[in-house]
Write a protein that holds these residues in place. Sequence first.
Motif, mmCIF file in Angstrom:
data_model
loop_
_atom_site.group_PDB
_atom_site.id
_atom_site.type_symbol
_atom_site.label_atom_id
_atom_site.label_comp_id
_atom_site.label_asym_id
_atom_site.label_seq_id
_atom_site.Cartn_x
_atom_site.Cartn_y
_atom_site.Cartn_z
ATOM 1 N N ASN A 190 30.701 -29.545 -67.892
ATOM 2 C CA ASN A 190 31.020 -28.115 -67.887
ATOM 3 C C ASN A 190 29.825 -27.378 -68.473
ATOM 4 N N VAL A 191 29.268 -26.460 -67.698
ATOM 5 C CA VAL A 191 28.015 -25.817 -68.100
ATOM 6 C C VAL A 191 28.166 -24.305 -68.103
ATOM 7 N N VAL A 195 37.427 -36.019 -73.560
ATOM 8 C CA VAL A 195 37.006 -34.614 -73.486
ATOM 9 C C VAL A 195 36.303 -34.186 -74.770
ATOM 10 N N THR A 196 35.123 -33.595 -74.636
ATOM 11 C CA THR A 196 34.394 -33.128 -75.833
ATOM 12 C C THR A 196 34.658 -31.655 -76.088
ATOM 13 N N GLN A 197 34.302 -31.210 -77.259
ATOM 14 C CA GLN A 197 34.200 -29.777 -77.528
ATOM 15 C C GLN A 197 32.905 -29.303 -76.842
ATOM 16 N N GLU A 235 37.457 -33.596 -78.399
ATOM 17 C CA GLU A 235 38.700 -32.868 -78.502
ATOM 18 C C GLU A 235 39.860 -33.848 -78.414
ATOM 19 N N LEU A 240 31.151 -17.451 -75.754
ATOM 20 C CA LEU A 240 30.867 -18.424 -74.698
ATOM 21 C C LEU A 240 30.868 -17.765 -73.323
ATOM 22 N N GLY A 241 29.930 -18.177 -72.480
ATOM 23 C CA GLY A 241 29.876 -17.669 -71.117
ATOM 24 C C GLY A 241 30.897 -18.376 -70.231
ATOM 25 N N GLU A 282 31.979 -26.320 -63.545
ATOM 26 C CA GLU A 282 32.161 -27.734 -63.848
ATOM 27 C C GLU A 282 31.524 -28.577 -62.746
ATOM 28 N N ARG A 292 32.079 -20.919 -67.511
ATOM 29 C CA ARG A 292 31.515 -22.233 -67.176
ATOM 30 C C ARG A 292 31.758 -22.599 -65.729
ATOM 31 N N VAL A 343 25.276 -24.134 -73.006
ATOM 32 C CA VAL A 343 26.463 -24.720 -73.647
ATOM 33 C C VAL A 343 27.090 -25.715 -72.681
ATOM 34 N N ILE A 344 27.308 -26.936 -73.159
ATOM 35 C CA ILE A 344 27.848 -27.975 -72.278
ATOM 36 C C ILE A 344 28.992 -28.714 -72.969
ATOM 37 N N GLY A 345 30.044 -28.955 -72.209
ATOM 38 C CA GLY A 345 31.138 -29.814 -72.674
ATOM 39 C C GLY A 345 31.394 -30.855 -71.598
ATOM 40 N N PHE A 346 31.779 -32.064 -71.997
ATOM 41 C CA PHE A 346 31.936 -33.155 -71.036
ATOM 42 C C PHE A 346 33.368 -33.618 -70.922
ATOM 43 N N GLU A 347 33.766 -33.938 -69.698
ATOM 44 C CA GLU A 347 34.995 -34.679 -69.460
ATOM 45 C C GLU A 347 34.569 -35.958 -68.760
HETATM 46 P P1 ADP Z 1 39.929 -27.983 -68.142
HETATM 47 O O1 ADP Z 1 40.784 -29.109 -68.605
HETATM 48 O O2 ADP Z 1 40.639 -26.968 -67.337
HETATM 49 O O3 ADP Z 1 38.691 -28.449 -67.419
HETATM 50 P P2 ADP Z 1 39.224 -27.408 -70.959
HETATM 51 O O4 ADP Z 1 39.393 -26.124 -71.658
HETATM 52 O O5 ADP Z 1 40.035 -28.542 -71.435
HETATM 53 O O6 ADP Z 1 39.434 -27.130 -69.414
HETATM 54 O O7 ADP Z 1 37.708 -27.769 -71.074
HETATM 55 C C1 ADP Z 1 37.141 -28.783 -70.394
HETATM 56 C C2 ADP Z 1 35.746 -28.992 -70.907
HETATM 57 O O8 ADP Z 1 34.967 -27.814 -70.779
HETATM 58 C C3 ADP Z 1 35.662 -29.362 -72.370
HETATM 59 O O9 ADP Z 1 34.741 -30.418 -72.498
HETATM 60 C C4 ADP Z 1 35.131 -28.129 -73.023
HETATM 61 O O10 ADP Z 1 34.340 -28.462 -74.143
HETATM 62 C C5 ADP Z 1 34.275 -27.521 -71.954
HETATM 63 N N1 ADP Z 1 34.119 -26.084 -72.057
HETATM 64 C C6 ADP Z 1 35.075 -25.166 -72.306
HETATM 65 N N2 ADP Z 1 34.548 -23.925 -72.282
HETATM 66 C C7 ADP Z 1 33.222 -24.047 -72.004
HETATM 67 C C8 ADP Z 1 32.136 -23.122 -71.831
HETATM 68 N N3 ADP Z 1 32.305 -21.806 -71.924
HETATM 69 N N4 ADP Z 1 30.924 -23.641 -71.550
HETATM 70 C C9 ADP Z 1 30.736 -24.956 -71.419
HETATM 71 N N5 ADP Z 1 31.709 -25.857 -71.574
HETATM 72 C C10 ADP Z 1 32.950 -25.425 -71.859
#
Ligand code: ADP
Length: 514
Positions: free
Chosen positions: A209-210, A167-169, A128, A219-220, A224, A222, A11-15
């Motif tokens: 974010n991985v 910021v992505t989901q 997001e 979700l596990g 960053e 993460r 699972v990956i989300g990007f900032e």
């Molecule tokens: P922060 O601003 O503290 O880094 P956020 O909750 O805004 O935290 O999330 C930042 C990024 O992490 C987003 O892109 C989100 O999609 C991603 N993210 C959140 N939870 C997880 C997870 N369990 N695994 C992978 N990516 C995640």
Amino acid sequence: MSKLVQGYEVVIGFETHAQLSTKSKIFSRASVAFGAEPNTQACAVDMALPGTLPVMNVGAVERAIEFGLAINAHIAERSIFARKNYFYPDLPKGYQISQFEIPVVQGGEVSFFLEEGKETVRKTVRLERAHLEEDAGKSLHEDAALGGGGQSGIDLNRAGTPLLEIVTQPDMRGSDEAVAYAKELHKIVTWIGICDGNMQEGSFRCDANVSVRKPGDPLGTRREIKNLNSFKFMQQAIDYEVRWQIDQIEDGHTIQQATVLFDPDTGETRAMRTKEDAADYRYFPDPDLPPLVIGRDWVERVRSEMAELPRVMAERFVKDYALPEYDATQLTQSKAVATYFEATAKACGQAKLASNWIMGEVSRRLNASEMDIEQAPVSAMQLAALITRIQDDSISNNAARQVFETVWLGEFRVPSWPEGINSIRDWAQRFNALREQLQLMDAIIEAKGLKQMNDTDELEKIIDDVLAANPKNVEEFKAGNAKALNGLVGPIMKASKGKANPGQVNALLMKKLG
Ligand code: ADP
Ligand code: MG
């Protein structure tokens, strides 16, 4: 169903921090030009001298609006700047001005194509938010061991540089998908011109974010990976991180939320610090800045002034040129590619052939020599001329590839160049009409003896000879063995020195064999 790595789902989300292409800083008038002497581009506001106040840069807001429109997001009518408090030498105010609870861009999505095995599938990553914020300065360390003075200094040139944090989901399910998303996002911001996209200089940097989990689990935790500034490192870093997390879990450890750095030399990720939570930053609205109010008329004006977006252009290519969606998306990878395609397609009237050649031969050669399409030695008009000669059956596809290579390498000399022209390059530059490029193609085809045989009498004679010489194949074919035909087509093509038109050969054979 997403693919699993050793039984785990990734699972990956990007900032992503995109540096906005304004001339001056987000809250001051200092320049943001790259590469100046330290502290020559930091004014009183950037240095946080007492009594100074931030003033919003309208250009930065306008670029945020453009981004929101490009990804179909909601542009907040009222968004709020907040203070994000932390203490670091390169942050003279002791806080960063950012947006927290109400960002300027909300929602939206980015979609792209991804190769999955033999299939090409469309993926969509939901965003997001995207918010405006200022960059911090830079700490510079002189390493005593390397002959430096052992001191640290602060360069505040970067302090106050406008950033859009996108910021992505957590929607991505693998490193290839993450890289494809990052490339698509990079394409969008450079296409609309809100960011120069220079990853080396840090104008476009991604945090990945991985986490990993067993399918169906929540979700596990993460980790960053910070500041990935090349697509190659991005892929390597995520792949390493995924394997590392799986190993940890398999060994019975739990993953601690952390911020990590990727070291390109070792190919490993290394923990930098344990991760702060929002509470650690003690966010609160910045009393120095009023709410950012964006009227609908402003949004509409920006919309009306924006150039055609890649996805809109892709839709137009599908409609106007009857291209498959996949082709249209590939051809809108950059404005330069799209321009090259349209010029070729318009000139030869064969959009699908133009698309095939550009996505095939042209991009293969560009990649091999690490060139952009602007530098392609075969001009759009020349490709159009080549396609015209394929289409009117002057040459086969095979022969066309030889002609293409000749033009690409530029090694051919036309027997009688006009005054002042000495090379194919000169030719391309002098003439921008299809007619002259056709002359060039015809000269090459002629000189190399590549002209396809379209004389039916001549071809029929060859076919009759081959049939007479191969009675066994003829008999077998008539007895129902379709493969026996190959034993006839081969010798015919050979006898014609490869110049027979395969379609015509087939048609004539069928006629003669009943
Ligand atoms: P922060 O601003 O503290 O880094 P956020 O909750 O805004 O935290 O999330 C930042 C990024 O992490 C987003 O892109 C989100 O999609 C991603 N993210 C959140 N939870 C997880 C997870 N369990 N695994 C992978 N990516 C995640
Ligand atoms: Mg973060």
